[in-house]
Design a protein around this motif. Structure first.
Motif, PDB file in Angstrom:
ATOM      1  N   GLU A 243       0.839  -1.212   0.000  1.00 53.33           N
ATOM      2  CA  GLU A 243       0.000   0.000   0.000  1.00 53.33           C
ATOM      3  C   GLU A 243       0.864   1.248   0.000  1.00 53.33           C
ATOM      4  OE1 GLU A 243      -3.568  -2.236   2.441  1.00 53.33           O
ATOM      5  OE2 GLU A 243      -2.574  -0.526   3.367  1.00 53.33           O
ATOM      6  N   ARG A 244       0.235   2.352  -0.319  1.00 47.14           N
ATOM      7  CA  ARG A 244       0.983   3.621  -0.406  1.00 47.14           C
ATOM      8  C   ARG A 244       0.886   4.445   0.862  1.00 47.14           C
ATOM      9  NH1 ARG A 244       1.145   5.357  -6.485  1.00 47.14           N
ATOM     10  NH2 ARG A 244       1.671   3.289  -7.200  1.00 47.14           N
ATOM     11  N   LEU A 245       1.894   5.228   1.075  1.00 41.65           N
ATOM     12  CA  LEU A 245       1.847   6.164   2.205  1.00 41.65           C
ATOM     13  C   LEU A 245       1.384   7.498   1.670  1.00 41.65           C
ATOM     14  CD1 LEU A 245       5.251   5.358   3.932  1.00 41.65           C
ATOM     15  CD2 LEU A 245       2.984   4.440   4.490  1.00 41.65           C
ATOM     16  N   MET A 246       0.299   8.001   2.213  1.00 41.70           N
ATOM     17  CA  MET A 246      -0.253   9.265   1.727  1.00 41.70           C
ATOM     18  C   MET A 246       0.671  10.417   2.107  1.00 41.70           C
ATOM     19  SD  MET A 246      -2.873   8.774   0.009  1.00 41.70           S
ATOM     20  CE  MET A 246      -2.977   7.105  -0.551  1.00 41.70           C
ATOM     21  N   GLY A 247       0.822  11.353   1.162  1.00 37.46           N
ATOM     22  CA  GLY A 247       1.681  12.501   1.440  1.00 37.46           C
ATOM     23  C   GLY A 247       3.131  12.265   1.007  1.00 37.46           C
ATOM     24  N   PHE A 248       3.364  11.159   0.289  1.00 36.34           N
ATOM     25  CA  PHE A 248       4.727  10.880  -0.198  1.00 36.34           C
ATOM     26  C   PHE A 248       4.656  10.488  -1.671  1.00 36.34           C
ATOM     27  CE2 PHE A 248       4.638  10.277   4.295  1.00 36.34           C
ATOM     28  CZ  PHE A 248       5.770  10.968   4.715  1.00 36.34           C
ATOM     29  N   GLY A 249       5.720  10.818  -2.423  1.00 34.31           N
ATOM     30  CA  GLY A 249       5.774  10.486  -3.843  1.00 34.31           C
ATOM     31  C   GLY A 249       5.071  11.545  -4.674  1.00 34.31           C
ATOM     32  N   TRP A 294      12.398   0.242   1.173  1.00 31.60           N
ATOM     33  CA  TRP A 294      11.467  -0.602   0.420  1.00 31.60           C
ATOM     34  C   TRP A 294      11.468  -0.293  -1.074  1.00 31.60           C
ATOM     35  CZ3 TRP A 294       8.208  -4.576   2.071  1.00 31.60           C
ATOM     36  CH2 TRP A 294       8.196  -4.808   3.456  1.00 31.60           C
ATOM     37  N   LYS A 295      11.731   0.947  -1.418  1.00 35.03           N
ATOM     38  CA  LYS A 295      11.660   1.345  -2.839  1.00 35.03           C
ATOM     39  C   LYS A 295      12.971   2.021  -3.238  1.00 35.03           C
ATOM     40  CE  LYS A 295       7.202   0.371  -3.161  1.00 35.03           C
ATOM     41  NZ  LYS A 295       6.609  -0.596  -4.093  1.00 35.03           N
ATOM     42  N   PRO A 296      14.095   1.290  -3.131  1.00 35.45           N
ATOM     43  CA  PRO A 296      15.387   1.944  -3.413  1.00 35.45           C
ATOM     44  C   PRO A 296      15.495   2.414  -4.864  1.00 35.45           C
ATOM     45  CG  PRO A 296      15.663  -0.443  -3.132  1.00 35.45           C
ATOM     46  CD  PRO A 296      14.250  -0.139  -2.788  1.00 35.45           C
ATOM     47  N   HIS A 297      14.663   1.858  -5.759  1.00 37.61           N
ATOM     48  CA  HIS A 297      14.725   2.233  -7.180  1.00 37.61           C
ATOM     49  C   HIS A 297      13.938   3.511  -7.481  1.00 37.61           C
ATOM     50  CE1 HIS A 297      11.123  -0.078  -6.395  1.00 37.61           C
ATOM     51  NE2 HIS A 297      10.583   0.355  -7.513  1.00 37.61           N
ATOM     52  N   ARG A 298      13.237   4.064  -6.475  1.00 37.68           N
ATOM     53  CA  ARG A 298      12.403   5.245  -6.712  1.00 37.68           C
ATOM     54  C   ARG A 298      12.861   6.402  -5.832  1.00 37.68           C
ATOM     55  NH1 ARG A 298       8.723   5.574 -10.799  1.00 37.68           N
ATOM     56  NH2 ARG A 298       7.731   7.181  -9.578  1.00 37.68           N
ATOM     57  N   THR A 302       8.638  13.653   0.550  1.00 36.32           N
ATOM     58  CA  THR A 302       7.410  14.224   1.121  1.00 36.32           C
ATOM     59  C   THR A 302       6.778  15.142   0.074  1.00 36.32           C
ATOM     60  OG1 THR A 302       8.694  14.334   3.147  1.00 36.32           O
ATOM     61  CG2 THR A 302       6.530  15.412   3.174  1.00 36.32           C
ATOM     62  N   ASN A 303       5.470  15.011  -0.154  1.00 38.81           N
ATOM     63  CA  ASN A 303       4.812  15.929  -1.091  1.00 38.81           C
ATOM     64  C   ASN A 303       3.980  16.964  -0.339  1.00 38.81           C
ATOM     65  OD1 ASN A 303       2.066  14.987  -0.757  1.00 38.81           O
ATOM     66  ND2 ASN A 303       2.560  13.217  -2.043  1.00 38.81           N
ATOM     67  N   VAL A 304       3.405  17.900  -1.118  1.00 33.93           N
ATOM     68  CA  VAL A 304       2.688  19.043  -0.540  1.00 33.93           C
ATOM     69  C   VAL A 304       1.562  18.616   0.406  1.00 33.93           C
ATOM     70  CG1 VAL A 304       1.069  19.211  -2.488  1.00 33.93           C
ATOM     71  CG2 VAL A 304       1.582  21.250  -1.159  1.00 33.93           C
TER      72      VAL A 304
HETATM   73  C1  LIG Z   1       1.398  10.843  -6.304  1.00 33.43           C
HETATM   74  C2  LIG Z   1       1.520   9.478  -6.949  1.00 33.43           C
HETATM   75  C3  LIG Z   1       0.139   9.037  -7.475  1.00 33.43           C
HETATM   76  C4  LIG Z   1       2.512   9.565  -8.118  1.00 33.43           C
HETATM   77  O1  LIG Z   1       2.603   8.363  -8.716  1.00 33.43           O
HETATM   78  P1  LIG Z   1       3.634   8.025  -9.897  1.00 33.43           P
HETATM   79  O2  LIG Z   1       4.766   8.971  -9.971  1.00 33.43           O
HETATM   80  O3  LIG Z   1       2.839   7.822 -11.102  1.00 33.43           O
HETATM   81  O4  LIG Z   1       4.314   6.727  -9.350  1.00 33.43           O
HETATM   82  P2  LIG Z   1       3.825   5.282  -9.613  1.00 33.43           P
HETATM   83  O5  LIG Z   1       2.404   5.163  -9.234  1.00 33.43           O
HETATM   84  O6  LIG Z   1       4.234   4.913 -11.010  1.00 33.43           O
HETATM   85  O7  LIG Z   1       4.726   4.491  -8.536  1.00 33.43           O
HETATM   86  C5  LIG Z   1       6.101   4.241  -8.746  1.00 33.43           C
HETATM   87  C6  LIG Z   1       6.655   3.337  -7.633  1.00 33.43           C
HETATM   88  O8  LIG Z   1       6.764   4.088  -6.411  1.00 33.43           O
HETATM   89  C7  LIG Z   1       5.917   3.524  -5.409  1.00 33.43           C
HETATM   90  N1  LIG Z   1       5.246   4.612  -4.708  1.00 33.43           N
HETATM   91  C8  LIG Z   1       4.871   5.812  -5.211  1.00 33.43           C
HETATM   92  N2  LIG Z   1       4.323   6.569  -4.241  1.00 33.43           N
HETATM   93  C9  LIG Z   1       4.332   5.815  -3.129  1.00 33.43           C
HETATM   94  C10 LIG Z   1       3.887   6.045  -1.816  1.00 33.43           C
HETATM   95  N3  LIG Z   1       3.315   7.180  -1.455  1.00 33.43           N
HETATM   96  N4  LIG Z   1       4.035   5.072  -0.901  1.00 33.43           N
HETATM   97  C11 LIG Z   1       4.628   3.903  -1.245  1.00 33.43           C
HETATM   98  N5  LIG Z   1       5.076   3.639  -2.480  1.00 33.43           N
HETATM   99  C12 LIG Z   1       4.929   4.577  -3.408  1.00 33.43           C
HETATM  100  C13 LIG Z   1       4.910   2.664  -6.173  1.00 33.43           C
HETATM  101  O9  LIG Z   1       4.416   1.630  -5.384  1.00 33.43           O
HETATM  102  C14 LIG Z   1       5.766   2.151  -7.325  1.00 33.43           C
HETATM  103  O10 LIG Z   1       6.589   1.130  -6.817  1.00 33.43           O
HETATM  104  P3  LIG Z   1       7.067  -0.079  -7.779  1.00 33.43           P
HETATM  105  O11 LIG Z   1       7.981   0.569  -8.793  1.00 33.43           O
HETATM  106  O12 LIG Z   1       7.777  -0.999  -6.831  1.00 33.43           O
HETATM  107  O13 LIG Z   1       5.830  -0.639  -8.401  1.00 33.43           O
HETATM  108  C15 LIG Z   1       2.046   8.435  -5.904  1.00 33.43           C
HETATM  109  O14 LIG Z   1       3.323   8.821  -5.452  1.00 33.43           O
HETATM  110  C16 LIG Z   1       1.090   8.245  -4.751  1.00 33.43           C
HETATM  111  O15 LIG Z   1       0.110   7.500  -4.865  1.00 33.43           O
HETATM  112  N6  LIG Z   1       1.330   8.964  -3.566  1.00 33.43           N
HETATM  113  C17 LIG Z   1       0.449   8.855  -2.429  1.00 33.43           C
HETATM  114  C18 LIG Z   1      -0.779   9.760  -2.613  1.00 33.43           C
HETATM  115  C19 LIG Z   1      -0.447  11.219  -2.460  1.00 33.43           C
HETATM  116  O16 LIG Z   1       0.222  11.634  -1.528  1.00 33.43           O
HETATM  117  N7  LIG Z   1      -0.968  12.012  -3.415  1.00 33.43           N
HETATM  118  C20 LIG Z   1      -0.763  13.431  -3.437  1.00 33.43           C
HETATM  119  C21 LIG Z   1       0.166  13.827  -4.534  1.00 33.43           C
HETATM  120  S1  LIG Z   1       0.549  15.566  -4.484  1.00 33.43           S
END
Ligand SMILES: CC(C)(COP(=O)(O)OP(=O)(O)OC[C@H]1O[C@@H](n2cnc3c(N)ncnc32)[C@H](O)[C@@H]1OP(=O)(O)O)[C@@H](O)C(=O)NCCC(=O)NCCS
Length: 360
Positions: A243-249, A294-298, A302-304
């Motif tokens: 599952e994803r952690l909200m507020g990251f990526g 867990w995701k060393p390849h990515r 922290t996002n907004v």
């Molecule tokens: C924002 C978001 C949708 C961007 O997605 P994206 O750049 O298209 O990235 P992808 O969905 O292709 O994910 C790429 C990899 O990173 C991982 N990843 C991305 N965000 C993650 C998160 N928040 N927590 C855990 N893993 C995450 C994915 O599982 C994936 O892993 P894998 O390569 O092992 O399959 C995604 O980071 C996310 O869902 N974040 C959480 C929701 C959030 O905070 N949204 C607000 C954005 S401002």
């Protein structure tokens, strides 16, 4: 290309999002500097007109907004006829759709768009009170956009610190390139439809959980963790389940989201003594540590939305108002794109690739 990732579909002067370096620029100015030095109204002027307003101009510009805050009786009737199953964002979509559009349908003008932007906070607070079973509080003309919003929600004049924090949050989230809702607004505008229709489409897109809903989920995560001793196990459980952690990526940022950095400073000023603020910092640190593991390849940072949740909580807003409050800010960006699209319009009409079968 799935999700149009990396496909430029418009030229814009409005903002540059540099995901590699973590830069956000509004019309040649750093967004994070603007957030600490200018009001939401002034930054809207920058986005719509192309420069910050001079002192006199600023007063006139703000007066244009304050005079347009009240809702027409027809909109109040429509809002009040909605059942309680219509949540805040559904009501906002209906409410915006019911507002009068001043002037000609095409091309959209800043005057007509101000009439909508000025009323979005009133729509939010009117509906919020109705859903709470309390009486809506009419807008005041002597308060800024941020102060009036907080006043209408609470019935009390907000502190300067809360107004400053909300202004900074609104400035930082007013505009962000061609995200899904902004793209929707530009597509509708490109058909020479009216600006209201562009805004209604944008609200429809923003309300989706993949776009505007993350901050309330961040608060849910902090609530569930509850105590810093539980953070590591909670995060690990979640990541182990995929599952994803909200507020990251982030789709674009491969480094720390500059808006998150600025909002952390804002939140610190308001809530550094609060136990939940310290918990948020600890959860962030642990989440980043485990994401690296867990995701060393990515590049996951922290996002907004993480610090948006922290700032809005520090201001005292309930979770249900997070996405509507974000909508107030982003309406300024949508309107700027509607104006820009109309200036040099060509209908947006991409192609689909047929992958179905052919007749025998
Ligand atoms: C924002 C978001 C949708 C961007 O997605 P994206 O750049 O298209 O990235 P992808 O969905 O292709 O994910 C790429 C990899 O990173 C991982 N990843 C991305 N965000 C993650 C998160 N928040 N927590 C855990 N893993 C995450 C994915 O599982 C994936 O892993 P894998 O390569 O092992 O399959 C995604 O980071 C996310 O869902 N974040 C959480 C929701 C959030 O905070 N949204 C607000 C954005 S401002």
């Amino acid at each position: 290309m799935a999700g149009l990732e990396g496909v430029p579909v418009a030229d814009t002067h409005l903002s540059m999002v540099d995901g590699q370096r973590g830069h956000l620029i509004y019309r040649g100015q750093w967004a994070d500097k603007l957030a600490h030095s200018h009001s939401f109204e002034e930054v809207t002027h920058l986005l719509w007109v192309g420069r910050l307003p001079e002192h006199r101009e600023s007063e006139r510009w703000c007066r244009d907004w304050t005079g347009k805050r009240a809702l027409p009786a027809s909109t109040v009737r429509i809002l009040d006829s909605l059942g309680t199953e219509q949540g805040m964002m559904e009501s906002l979509r209906t409410g915006v759709s019911s507002l009068p559009w001043e002037g000609k349908t095409w091309p959209p003008t800043p005057e007509a768009l101000v009439g909508i932007l000025a009323r979005v906070p009133t729509l939010v607070s009117h509906r919020w009170h109705r859903l709470q079973g309390t009486d809506p509080i009419p807008p005041r003309e002597d308060l800024t956009h941020a102060a009036n919003y907080l006043y209408m929600l609470t019935g009390k004049e907000p502190s300067a610190a809360h107004v400053q924090a909300l202004d900074a949050y609104w400035v930082l989230t007013a505009e962000h390139g061609l995200n899904a809702s902004t793209f929707a607004a530009r597509v509708v505008t490109s058909t020479q439809s009216d600006g209201l229709s562009g805004l209604v489409a944008a609200i429809g897109a923003l309300k989706g959980p993949l776009h505007g809903g993350a901050p309330s989920e961040v608060e849910g995560m902090l609530e569930q963790i509850g105590d810093s001793n539980r953070a590591a196990a909670w995060i690990e459980r979640r990541l182990r389940r995929g599952e994803r952690l909200m507020g990251f990526g982030h789709r674009i940022y491969r480094t720390r989201d500059p808006r998150a950095e600025s909002l952390r400073v804002v939140a610190q000023r308001l809530a550094s003594e609060e136990p939940w603020f310290r918990l948020a910092l600890q959860v962030e640190e642990e989440a980043l540590r485990q994401l690296r593991q867990w995701k060393p390849h990515r590049e996951l940072h922290t996002n907004v939305e993480f610090y948006a949740a922290v700032v809005l909580k520090a201001i005292g807003l309930p979770r249900e108002l997070y996405t509507p409050t974000f909508t107030v800010a982003r309406t300024a960006g949508w309107c700027a794109h509607i104006l820009e699209q109309a200036e040099n319009n060509r209908i947006i009409r991409p192609q689909s690739r047929y992958i179905g079968s052919f007749p025998d």
